[in-house]
Design a protein around this motif. Structure first.
Motif, PDB file in Angstrom:
ATOM      1  N   MET A 103     -47.750  -9.005  30.210  1.00 53.82           N
ATOM      2  CA  MET A 103     -48.244  -7.934  29.330  1.00 53.82           C
ATOM      3  C   MET A 103     -48.738  -6.735  30.131  1.00 53.82           C
ATOM      4  O   MET A 103     -48.535  -5.585  29.733  1.00 53.82           O
TER       5      MET A 103
ATOM      6  N   ASP B 108     -55.433  -7.878  40.074  1.00 59.86           N
ATOM      7  CA  ASP B 108     -55.078  -9.176  39.502  1.00 59.86           C
ATOM      8  C   ASP B 108     -55.633 -10.234  40.450  1.00 59.86           C
ATOM      9  O   ASP B 108     -55.696 -10.020  41.672  1.00 59.86           O
TER      10      ASP B 108
ATOM     11  N   GLU C   1     -56.552  -7.158  25.520  1.00 62.20           N
ATOM     12  CA  GLU C   1     -55.485  -7.920  24.871  1.00 62.20           C
ATOM     13  C   GLU C   1     -56.058  -8.937  23.891  1.00 62.20           C
ATOM     14  O   GLU C   1     -57.159  -9.434  24.057  1.00 62.20           O
ATOM     15  N   LYS C   2     -55.283  -9.226  22.863  1.00 65.12           N
ATOM     16  CA  LYS C   2     -55.611 -10.334  21.987  1.00 65.12           C
ATOM     17  C   LYS C   2     -55.122 -11.590  22.664  1.00 65.12           C
ATOM     18  O   LYS C   2     -54.294 -11.480  23.586  1.00 65.12           O
TER      19      LYS C   2
ATOM     20  N   GLY D 233     -48.515 -17.595  32.830  1.00 61.94           N
ATOM     21  CA  GLY D 233     -49.189 -18.774  33.378  1.00 61.94           C
ATOM     22  C   GLY D 233     -49.087 -19.968  32.445  1.00 61.94           C
ATOM     23  O   GLY D 233     -48.716 -19.842  31.277  1.00 61.94           O
TER      24      GLY D 233
ATOM     25  N   GLU E  63     -51.169 -16.977  19.804  1.00 67.60           N
ATOM     26  CA  GLU E  63     -50.410 -15.914  20.452  1.00 67.60           C
ATOM     27  C   GLU E  63     -49.660 -15.046  19.448  1.00 67.60           C
ATOM     28  O   GLU E  63     -49.587 -13.830  19.613  1.00 67.60           O
TER      29      GLU E  63
HETATM   30  N1  LIG Z   1     -50.362  -7.688  22.284  1.00 67.05           N
HETATM   31  C1  LIG Z   1     -49.260  -8.384  22.474  1.00 67.05           C
HETATM   32  O1  LIG Z   1     -48.243  -8.164  21.828  1.00 67.05           O
HETATM   33  C2  LIG Z   1     -49.250  -9.441  23.543  1.00 67.05           C
HETATM   34  C3  LIG Z   1     -48.045  -9.990  23.986  1.00 67.05           C
HETATM   35  C4  LIG Z   1     -48.093 -10.939  25.014  1.00 67.05           C
HETATM   36  C5  LIG Z   1     -49.301 -11.348  25.542  1.00 67.05           C
HETATM   37  N2  LIG Z   1     -50.455 -10.820  25.064  1.00 67.05           N
HETATM   38  C6  LIG Z   1     -51.776 -11.218  25.598  1.00 67.05           C
HETATM   39  O2  LIG Z   1     -51.944 -10.612  26.873  1.00 67.05           O
HETATM   40  C7  LIG Z   1     -52.753 -11.457  27.711  1.00 67.05           C
HETATM   41  C8  LIG Z   1     -51.961 -11.772  28.981  1.00 67.05           C
HETATM   42  O3  LIG Z   1     -50.748 -12.440  28.627  1.00 67.05           O
HETATM   43  P1  LIG Z   1     -49.506 -12.481  29.622  1.00 67.05           P
HETATM   44  O4  LIG Z   1     -48.362 -12.981  28.811  1.00 67.05           O
HETATM   45  O5  LIG Z   1     -49.389 -11.183  30.343  1.00 67.05           O
HETATM   46  O6  LIG Z   1     -50.004 -13.619  30.650  1.00 67.05           O
HETATM   47  P2  LIG Z   1     -49.536 -13.844  32.154  1.00 67.05           P
HETATM   48  O7  LIG Z   1     -49.926 -15.248  32.464  1.00 67.05           O
HETATM   49  O8  LIG Z   1     -48.118 -13.397  32.331  1.00 67.05           O
HETATM   50  O9  LIG Z   1     -50.418 -12.815  33.001  1.00 67.05           O
HETATM   51  C9  LIG Z   1     -51.793 -12.933  33.149  1.00 67.05           C
HETATM   52  C10 LIG Z   1     -52.184 -12.324  34.497  1.00 67.05           C
HETATM   53  O10 LIG Z   1     -53.631 -12.331  34.576  1.00 67.05           O
HETATM   54  C11 LIG Z   1     -53.990 -12.764  35.879  1.00 67.05           C
HETATM   55  N3  LIG Z   1     -55.338 -13.308  35.793  1.00 67.05           N
HETATM   56  C12 LIG Z   1     -55.732 -14.500  35.291  1.00 67.05           C
HETATM   57  N4  LIG Z   1     -57.078 -14.603  35.319  1.00 67.05           N
HETATM   58  C13 LIG Z   1     -57.543 -13.448  35.860  1.00 67.05           C
HETATM   59  C14 LIG Z   1     -58.825 -12.939  36.150  1.00 67.05           C
HETATM   60  N5  LIG Z   1     -59.934 -13.656  35.883  1.00 67.05           N
HETATM   61  N6  LIG Z   1     -58.937 -11.720  36.706  1.00 67.05           N
HETATM   62  C15 LIG Z   1     -57.828 -10.990  36.987  1.00 67.05           C
HETATM   63  N7  LIG Z   1     -56.576 -11.414  36.748  1.00 67.05           N
HETATM   64  C16 LIG Z   1     -56.436 -12.624  36.177  1.00 67.05           C
HETATM   65  C17 LIG Z   1     -52.936 -13.747  36.296  1.00 67.05           C
HETATM   66  O11 LIG Z   1     -52.863 -13.877  37.711  1.00 67.05           O
HETATM   67  C18 LIG Z   1     -51.680 -13.115  35.714  1.00 67.05           C
HETATM   68  O12 LIG Z   1     -51.045 -12.226  36.608  1.00 67.05           O
HETATM   69  C19 LIG Z   1     -53.079 -12.698  26.867  1.00 67.05           C
HETATM   70  O13 LIG Z   1     -54.334 -12.550  26.249  1.00 67.05           O
HETATM   71  C20 LIG Z   1     -51.952 -12.693  25.833  1.00 67.05           C
HETATM   72  O14 LIG Z   1     -52.303 -13.378  24.653  1.00 67.05           O
HETATM   73  C21 LIG Z   1     -50.440  -9.867  24.102  1.00 67.05           C
END
Ligand SMILES: NC(=O)c1ccc[n+]([C@@H]2O[C@H](COP(=O)([O-])OP(=O)(O)OC[C@H]3O[C@@H](n4cnc5c(N)ncnc54)[C@H](O)[C@@H]3O)[C@@H](O)[C@H]2O)c1
Length: 330
Positions: free
Chosen positions: A20, A41, A101-102, A176, A190
């Motif tokens: 995201m 990150d 983010e949600k 993850g 999600e």
């Molecule tokens: N709004 C939308 O349409 C939408 C779509 C997908 C995901 N999301 C949300 O976005 C968020 C992230 O999802 P994603 O799919 O990108 O996940 P992801 O696992 O691909 O990425 C998460 C990232 O955060 C990092 N991370 C984890 N803990 C951390 C911390 N304490 N400090 C800093 N970095 C940290 C990880 O290393 C990773 O790179 C979630 O809350 C998910 O629900 C929203």
């Protein structure tokens, strides 16, 4: 520094550079007001990959370091849910507006403290439910919202169906493990959360009447199916969700009125409004999607500048999450 100079570039710090975070960086590239400036990150490899794609960005050495960076206006949080509240509080300490983010969090106590602070101190914060900016939501509000003149008659029922050939979906395969696990992940949090947000924005709080989730036997994996009955604004709402079928990411919401209905498919990019006089699509799918994305960034600008905006706040997002967790608890 003033946040209100017309036309000033508003500098964004991004924490969380997974699926995201990358999507948002791509959306921000070239925006006339919002400019991604600093990134961080917990995974150094994610930072390194991001700097390769966007060499103009600067990497902080910690979340606190990013938040303290000179000249920042807003923090975008795209980590998994667990750190959302703590990062928000740190950003408030530094006077930043937060776009998170949600799902907001699964820690309701921390969310309530944060919401109390937002109200007490007038903090600026919003959550990324992208459908908030969709023309489809606007149509639902003018058809069935509190101030609607009921062009399709009284609302009689809402149906929501989601299905996924695999969970996580292919485009989130690199996310993850949290996304596939029941503690923080699963399609109810999600994906269904986006539609519960829409439901509650149009009709007010929903109550869960019945809900049944199926889980894999390993005790770890997220739900594979969910069936639920809710009530919102006195209207029955039926939800079915499953990891099943051939389509990677299928979703369809049907709002039935006494004199017609609105069907919204594929993240509200397909909108059909049917009355007795025939079918009336709202617009082209790509145009609807682009309009929503452009509007969302404009609303973020308004939020940073302290103007009124249509992004969901933390209290509204906590109410969504309470309904979501109630669906999973039953
Ligand atoms: N709004 C939308 O349409 C939408 C779509 C997908 C995901 N999301 C949300 O976005 C968020 C992230 O999802 P994603 O799919 O990108 O996940 P992801 O696992 O691909 O990425 C998460 C990232 O955060 C990092 N991370 C984890 N803990 C951390 C911390 N304490 N400090 C800093 N970095 C940290 C990880 O290393 C990773 O790179 C979630 O809350 C998910 O629900 C929203």
């Amino acid at each position: 520094m003033s946040n209100r100079d017309d036309g000033q570039r508003l500098r964004i710090g991004v924490i969380g550079l997974g699926v995201m975070g990358q999507r948002m960086l791509a959306r921000l590239a070239g925006h006339e007001r919002l400019q991604a400036a600093w990134v961080w990150d917990a995974d150094p490899a994610a930072v390194a990959r991001t700097l390769q794609t966007y060499p103009q960005l600067r990497a902080a050495d910690s979340a606190a370091g990013l938040i303290a960076s000179e000249g920042l206006h807003s923090l975008y949080i795209a980590t998994p849910p667990a750190p959302h509240m703590a990062l928000t509080e740190l950003a408030f300490d530094a006077g930043l507006a937060v776009f998170c983010e949600k799902p907001l969090t699964v820690d309701f106590e921390a969310a309530r403290r944060c919401i109390a602070r937002i109200e007490r101190e007038g903090r600026r914060a919003a959550v990324n439910f992208a459908l908030a900016s969709s023309p489809g939501l606007g149509l639902l509000q003018t058809s069935f919202g509190a101030a609607a003149k009921r062009p399709l008659g009284e609302l009689t029922a809402v149906e929501l169906e989601v299905a996924f050939a695999a969970w996580p979906r292919p485009w989130q395969a690199a996310a993850g493990r949290w996304l596939a696990e029941r503690v923080e992940g699963g399609f109810t949090r999600e994906v269904l959360s986006h539609f519960i947000f829409v439901l509650q924005r149009v009709l007010g709080p929903a109550t869960v009447q019945a809900s049944a989730a199926s889980y894999p036997a390993d005790g770890i994996g997220a739900e594979t199916a969910l069936r639920a009955e809710l009530q919102a604004g006195g209207v029955p709402v039926r939800i079915t969700g499953a990891v099943a079928g051939e389509v990677a990411d299928r979703n369809r919401m049907l709002w039935r009125g006494a004199a017609g209905e609105i069907e919204l498919g594929q993240w509200f990019s397909e909108v059909q409004q049917r009355r007795h006089d025939g079918s009336r699509p709202l617009g082209d799918a790509a145009l609807l999607r682009n309009a929503a994305q452009a509007d969302q960034l404009q609303q973020w600008v308004a939020m940073i500048e302290g103007r009124s905006h249509s992004l969901p706040g933390y209290a509204e997002s906590l109410a969504v999450q309470q309904t979501i967790e109630a669906l999973l608890r039953r």
